[in-house]
Design a protein around this motif. Structure first.
Motif, PDB file in Angstrom:
ATOM      1  N   LEU A  76     -51.651-115.861  15.394  1.00  0.00           N
ATOM      2  CA  LEU A  76     -50.896-115.672  14.150  1.00  0.00           C
ATOM      3  C   LEU A  76     -49.827-114.615  14.384  1.00  0.00           C
ATOM      4  O   LEU A  76     -50.063-113.650  15.115  1.00  0.00           O
ATOM      5  N   SER A 105     -47.636-111.388  13.307  1.00  0.00           N
ATOM      6  CA  SER A 105     -47.770-110.219  12.427  1.00  0.00           C
ATOM      7  C   SER A 105     -46.571-109.289  12.619  1.00  0.00           C
ATOM      8  O   SER A 105     -46.129-109.083  13.748  1.00  0.00           O
ATOM      9  N   THR A 116     -48.779-110.189  17.572  1.00  0.00           N
ATOM     10  CA  THR A 116     -49.618-111.329  17.192  1.00  0.00           C
ATOM     11  C   THR A 116     -51.055-110.876  17.002  1.00  0.00           C
ATOM     12  O   THR A 116     -51.453-109.800  17.456  1.00  0.00           O
ATOM     13  N   LYS A 172     -61.099-116.583  11.251  1.00  0.00           N
ATOM     14  CA  LYS A 172     -59.671-116.850  11.030  1.00  0.00           C
ATOM     15  C   LYS A 172     -59.427-117.230   9.563  1.00  0.00           C
ATOM     16  O   LYS A 172     -58.472-116.755   8.933  1.00  0.00           O
ATOM     17  N   MET A 192     -57.096-115.238   7.077  1.00  0.00           N
ATOM     18  CA  MET A 192     -55.949-115.955   6.498  1.00  0.00           C
ATOM     19  C   MET A 192     -55.881-115.839   4.980  1.00  0.00           C
ATOM     20  O   MET A 192     -54.803-115.881   4.397  1.00  0.00           O
ATOM     21  N   TYR A 251     -54.179-112.656   4.545  1.00  0.00           N
ATOM     22  CA  TYR A 251     -52.873-112.810   5.212  1.00  0.00           C
ATOM     23  C   TYR A 251     -51.918-113.620   4.326  1.00  0.00           C
ATOM     24  O   TYR A 251     -50.762-113.250   4.122  1.00  0.00           O
TER      25      TYR A 251
END
Ligand code: PLP
Length: 397
Positions: free
Chosen positions: A90, A92, A246, A255, A259, A262
């Motif tokens: 992901l 960041s 990342t 995850k 998420m 996130y």
């Protein structure tokens, strides 16, 4: 191939290291050696690729290109043997933002989160900001001055509210590149007590031979299953200003949880120029980095020589990683404010005060030696003059 003898002057480039001099040190008359970025030019092939991208005149939305993640995945595999898939990754904008997201995702208000001080201050700041409790397992200093983890002490403190461990791998500010067997011990504890690991590996590329970086999640499948890893180009290639790193989370349940937070925050996709820079650095950066590390190690050795001249005042911590020297200055004065004053007024150097990294940092100073050879020579000369003066006359600080 690359030259680290000199670097471009950053004064008047809006560099935080310089603009905050007056505020942090009360004077502009110092060489700033505090925040962890380098006074070393970002690799030319990275800057060229960014310049090239600007030849296209449209800068609208773009997603994170798969080729960017792929470049990082290949780098982590070829340099450290760690395997990740594109689906694990992901984007960041900042490791600190990723830490906050993990804290919210994997713990509740009042839960305990483990850190090992002295450590990068944003670890404990983030925990407090999210109203969690800091469970400190202080590092222990060995007779040779290096630092190690205290696993029995950690085990004795863990309780039902202990949910997460934030690992600094390698460790800022003590410069340890944690060895595989140390990380394995930590892993066993975390598996046994159901503790999720956030492994901050932002300094992972800056490990000096003969030591090698161990990616925590790369140890084995158990590690992969409980770890959120943070990787990035910020420290390695002096790209902190592109705000791109990342997070790798191979475990789908973790995850999904991550998420949820996130997506609430909306991390978005990073900037077009950062995508280009990130990919180029990982694709073509091996030689540049290897040469940089040779240069940084020379800087470290020149500082070591100087410290050995004045053992009554300063003791340099032996390091294996990072461009941050952790100097025991208790020989100069018992009071950390007075020590800082010595560096500012007598040596005209702006270092980070050890106490910022936790109680056990009291009496230490952190010196960022990621500067050119020319600049390092000046820093050493200033320090030498100030310390020799200290040894000749009693200076009233
Ligand atoms: C261990 C560690 N993590 C994270 C950061 C900051 O990362 P970012 O700028 O991506 O938030 C730093 C910067 O000094 C650091 O030393």
């Amino acid at each position: 191939m690359f030259n680290f003898d000199t670097s471009t002057d950053r004064q008047n480039s809006n560099s935080e290291k310089y603009t905050k001099k007056q505020k942090l040190f009360g004077t502009n008359d110092i060489t700033p050696l505090w925040v962890a970025d380098m006074d070393i030019d970002t690799p030319p092939f990275v800057v060229d690729a960014m310049t090239d991208r600007l030849k296209h005149p449209v800068l609208g939305y773009e997603g994170v290109p798969h080729s960017m993640y792929q470049a990082q995945i290949s780098w982590l595999h070829r340099r450290y043997g760690a395997k990740f898939d594109i689906d694990d990754m992901l984007y960041s904008p900042s490791v600190v933002a990723s830490i906050g997201t993990a804290i919210e995702a994997f713990s509740d208000i009042g839960d305990n989160i483990i850190i090992q001080t002295p450590v990068y201050p944003q670890f404990f700041n983030s925990i407090k900001r999210y109203k969690r409790e800091v469970l400190d397992n202080p590092l222990v200093q060995k007779p040779d001055g290096s630092w190690t983890m205290d696993i029995p002490n950690l085990i004795s403190q863990i309780d039902k509210k202990t949910k997460l461990l934030i690992l600094c791998n390698p460790h800022n500010p003590v410069g340890r590149s944690w060895h595989k067997d140390e990380l394995e011990q930590l892993l066993d504890v975390c598996v046994q007590y159901n503790i999720i690991v956030f492994s901050d590996e932002i300094h992972g590329d800056l490990v000096y031979a003969p030591h090698t970086h161990t990616v925590f999640a790369g140890i084995n499948d158990k590690a992969k299953d409980i770890t959120i890893s943070a990787f990035g180009v910020g420290k390695t290639f002096n790209l902190a200003g592109i705000s791109t790193s990342t997070v790798a989370i191979p475990n789908q349940n973790l995850k999904d949880k991550f998420m949820e937070v996130y997506n609430k925050i909306h991390f978005a996709q990073g900037s077009i120029l950062s995508h280009v820079a990130f990919e180029m650095a990982y694709k073509y950066g091996d030689i540049w980095l290897d040469e940089l590390k040779v240069h940084l190690w020379q800087n470290y050795l020149s500082l070591k020589n100087l410290c050995e001249k004045y053992p009554q005042y300063i003791k340099l911590t032996p390091i294996e990683a990072t461009y941050l020297a952790w100097i025991d200055c208790r020989g100069i004065d018992k009071n950390s404010k007075q020590i800082e004053k010595f560096f500012i007024l007598k040596a005209k150097l702006g270092l980070s005060r050890g106490i910022f990294f936790g109680k056990s940092g009291s009496g230490f100073m952190r010196l960022n030696f990621a500067i050119s050879k020319e600049a390092m020579t000046k820093v050493i000369a200033r320090l030498d003059t100030a310390l020799s003066e200290l040894s000749r006359v009693h200076i009233n600080l």
